[in-house]
Design a protein around this motif. Sequence first.
Motif, PDB file in Angstrom:
ATOM      1  N   ALA A   9       0.823  -1.210   0.000  1.00  0.00           N
ATOM      2  CA  ALA A   9       0.000   0.000   0.000  1.00  0.00           C
ATOM      3  C   ALA A   9       0.860   1.266   0.000  1.00  0.00           C
ATOM      4  CB  ALA A   9      -0.941  -0.003   1.196  1.00  0.00           C
ATOM      5  N   THR A  12       1.818   4.261  -3.670  1.00  0.00           N
ATOM      6  CA  THR A  12       0.856   5.339  -3.854  1.00  0.00           C
ATOM      7  C   THR A  12       1.597   6.661  -3.717  1.00  0.00           C
ATOM      8  OG1 THR A  12      -1.327   6.152  -3.172  1.00  0.00           O
ATOM      9  CG2 THR A  12       0.202   5.547  -1.417  1.00  0.00           C
ATOM     10  N   GLU A  16      -1.614  11.095  -1.149  1.00  0.00           N
ATOM     11  CA  GLU A  16      -2.788  10.271  -0.880  1.00  0.00           C
ATOM     12  C   GLU A  16      -2.845   9.912   0.612  1.00  0.00           C
ATOM     13  OE1 GLU A  16      -4.695  10.203  -3.264  1.00  0.00           O
ATOM     14  OE2 GLU A  16      -3.705   9.797  -5.176  1.00  0.00           O
ATOM     15  N   LEU A  17      -1.671   9.672   1.183  1.00  0.00           N
ATOM     16  CA  LEU A  17      -1.616   9.293   2.603  1.00  0.00           C
ATOM     17  C   LEU A  17      -1.846  10.497   3.507  1.00  0.00           C
ATOM     18  CD1 LEU A  17       1.399   6.836   2.372  1.00  0.00           C
ATOM     19  CD2 LEU A  17      -0.991   6.236   2.745  1.00  0.00           C
ATOM     20  N   ALA A  20      -5.427  11.027   3.369  1.00  0.00           N
ATOM     21  CA  ALA A  20      -6.118   9.955   4.095  1.00  0.00           C
ATOM     22  C   ALA A  20      -6.114  10.225   5.597  1.00  0.00           C
ATOM     23  CB  ALA A  20      -5.459   8.612   3.782  1.00  0.00           C
ATOM     24  N   GLN A  21      -4.967  10.697   6.122  1.00  0.00           N
ATOM     25  CA  GLN A  21      -4.947  11.024   7.548  1.00  0.00           C
ATOM     26  C   GLN A  21      -5.902  12.179   7.849  1.00  0.00           C
ATOM     27  OE1 GLN A  21      -1.673  11.133  10.879  1.00  0.00           O
ATOM     28  NE2 GLN A  21      -1.350  12.938   9.573  1.00  0.00           N
ATOM     29  N   LEU A  87      -4.017   2.007   9.693  1.00  0.00           N
ATOM     30  CA  LEU A  87      -3.409   1.469   8.480  1.00  0.00           C
ATOM     31  C   LEU A  87      -2.935   0.029   8.650  1.00  0.00           C
ATOM     32  CD1 LEU A  87      -1.262   4.464   7.150  1.00  0.00           C
ATOM     33  CD2 LEU A  87      -3.554   3.744   6.433  1.00  0.00           C
ATOM     34  N   ILE A 119     -11.222   6.888   2.202  1.00  0.00           N
ATOM     35  CA  ILE A 119      -9.795   6.638   2.449  1.00  0.00           C
ATOM     36  C   ILE A 119      -9.281   5.538   1.523  1.00  0.00           C
ATOM     37  CG2 ILE A 119      -8.118   5.796   4.135  1.00  0.00           C
ATOM     38  CD1 ILE A 119      -9.694   7.246   6.294  1.00  0.00           C
ATOM     39  N   GLU A 120     -10.029   4.455   1.420  1.00  0.00           N
ATOM     40  CA  GLU A 120      -9.598   3.364   0.543  1.00  0.00           C
ATOM     41  C   GLU A 120      -9.522   3.815  -0.908  1.00  0.00           C
ATOM     42  OE1 GLU A 120     -12.032  -0.087   0.982  1.00  0.00           O
ATOM     43  OE2 GLU A 120     -11.631  -0.309   3.120  1.00  0.00           O
ATOM     44  N   GLN A 122      -9.057   6.720  -2.093  1.00  0.00           N
ATOM     45  CA  GLN A 122      -7.988   7.695  -2.302  1.00  0.00           C
ATOM     46  C   GLN A 122      -6.624   7.020  -2.345  1.00  0.00           C
ATOM     47  OE1 GLN A 122      -9.044  11.513  -2.065  1.00  0.00           O
ATOM     48  NE2 GLN A 122      -7.626  11.004  -3.694  1.00  0.00           N
ATOM     49  N   ILE A 123      -6.386   6.094  -1.440  1.00  0.00           N
ATOM     50  CA  ILE A 123      -5.058   5.477  -1.344  1.00  0.00           C
ATOM     51  C   ILE A 123      -4.720   4.649  -2.581  1.00  0.00           C
ATOM     52  CG2 ILE A 123      -3.766   3.686  -0.093  1.00  0.00           C
ATOM     53  CD1 ILE A 123      -4.803   4.848   2.496  1.00  0.00           C
TER      54      ILE A 123
END
Length: 481
Positions: A9, A12, A16-17, A20-21, A87, A119-120, A122-123
């Motif tokens: 994962a 990416t 994106e992370l 996501a946060q 995560l 979140i999924e 986006q990552i």
Amino acid sequence: MHSTFSKSALFTDFYELTMAQGYWKQNMNHQVVFDMFFRRQPFNGGFSVFAGIEPLLDSLEDFSFDEDEICYLRDQGIFEEGFLEYLKDFKFSGDLYSFEEGSVIFPQEPLVRIHANLIEAQIIEGLVLNLCNFQSLIATKTARVWLSSKKGNVMEFGLRRAQGPDGGMSATRASYIGGAAGTSNTLAGKIYGIPVMGTMAHSWVMSFPSELEAFEAYAKLYPNKTIFLIDTYDTLNSGIKNAIKAGAKLVEQGYNFGVRLDSGDISYLTAEVRKELDKAGFPQAFICVSNDLTEEIIETLVQQNAPIASWGVGTHMVTGGTESSFTGVYKLAAKKNGDDFVPTMKFSDNPSKNTNPGIKNVFRLYDEKGMARADILALDGETLEAGKEYRYFHPMVDYRQFSFTASNIKPMLKKRLENGKRTEPRLSDSEQLKISRRRMMEEIETLDPSFKRILNPHIYKVSMTEKLKDLKLAFIKANIR
């Protein structure tokens, strides 16, 4: 088989992370729908070929963070422990709809539709685009080469010029989908079940005391697969003469042989080589060519009736040649608000970059002869009936429109993942590639020749239903200040 990189994962983009946060901290993890589509045909062509979806499905089923990767993210100093804990259990648990691999595709239509939490969804953006963009580019390039050769025997041998090991493997896979008959990439042959091909290099010829000895040694080793490389020294004054001498012994033993040209004026030399082979009594001997071939060069040689049996294409096929990338993008189409999904639309100062809102399906319309006439974007829940006339509208929601009564209508998006798992049993790499390759060849046949021209092709219609047109127009009017 897919790269070990794409199982992680971390494969990416970093933003994106960070996003996501942000979603996690804001408790924004509602259900969303993203579309992956592309904006223009590469190579100024009239069609593209979809590839990379099968490796993507494999990767999404395995996509996760291991402990070492969590530690790496912790070392960046910007991620909270609570988010890192989240995560640790990350898996893609959404649904995925897509065109099937090997399908002929056109701009603006959603090729992949992701239903997942924010979140999924986006990552996985980088993974979706990386796998589908590159392989679709190479499959499209290869299909153009294959068509320019009049669907001839094309060998992919671009390993040494491909973008690294993963690029080499991906390019070979995509080239086979696009119509290549085989590859020089031995590992890809083993893993994907693609026929492997290859003869000799100039270094083989140069390593022997004489050209004739080099040819005779090779013929003795591989009597049923001998192709002499005849341009190491002098094609007409040396190479073809020695190939005929060595080839005569093979013919006496009941074998055939071929010759290959890798330099010079291919049109002139192949004609002269053909004359020499025929004069020597070997009309069955065949000619192969290579040397930085492109679809334009191949088409010209075919038009000149050059006596060529097979084509070795490397650099321009596995790198994309004049196109460095496929223009695939990944955009939010809808988000859940309460019990319902609300359409979303991205605007741009460049109107061609405005997206089409809402959850959409794609339907392909066929006429009474089985030829594809248009692809239609429709809102989810809309149905189209064969034998009934509908009016369709240009995606730019301008004055252009047309009416058509389809003899057959094919839904193009198929559910491939449900709750993160395949909806159908996974086939072997070899079986899947054969199916994808055959699909490309079958769908190419449904296109009018005007869409398949190498130069100045006709533009295939991608249109939308009246409901989708009205929705997009309402968004545009609401955005006018």
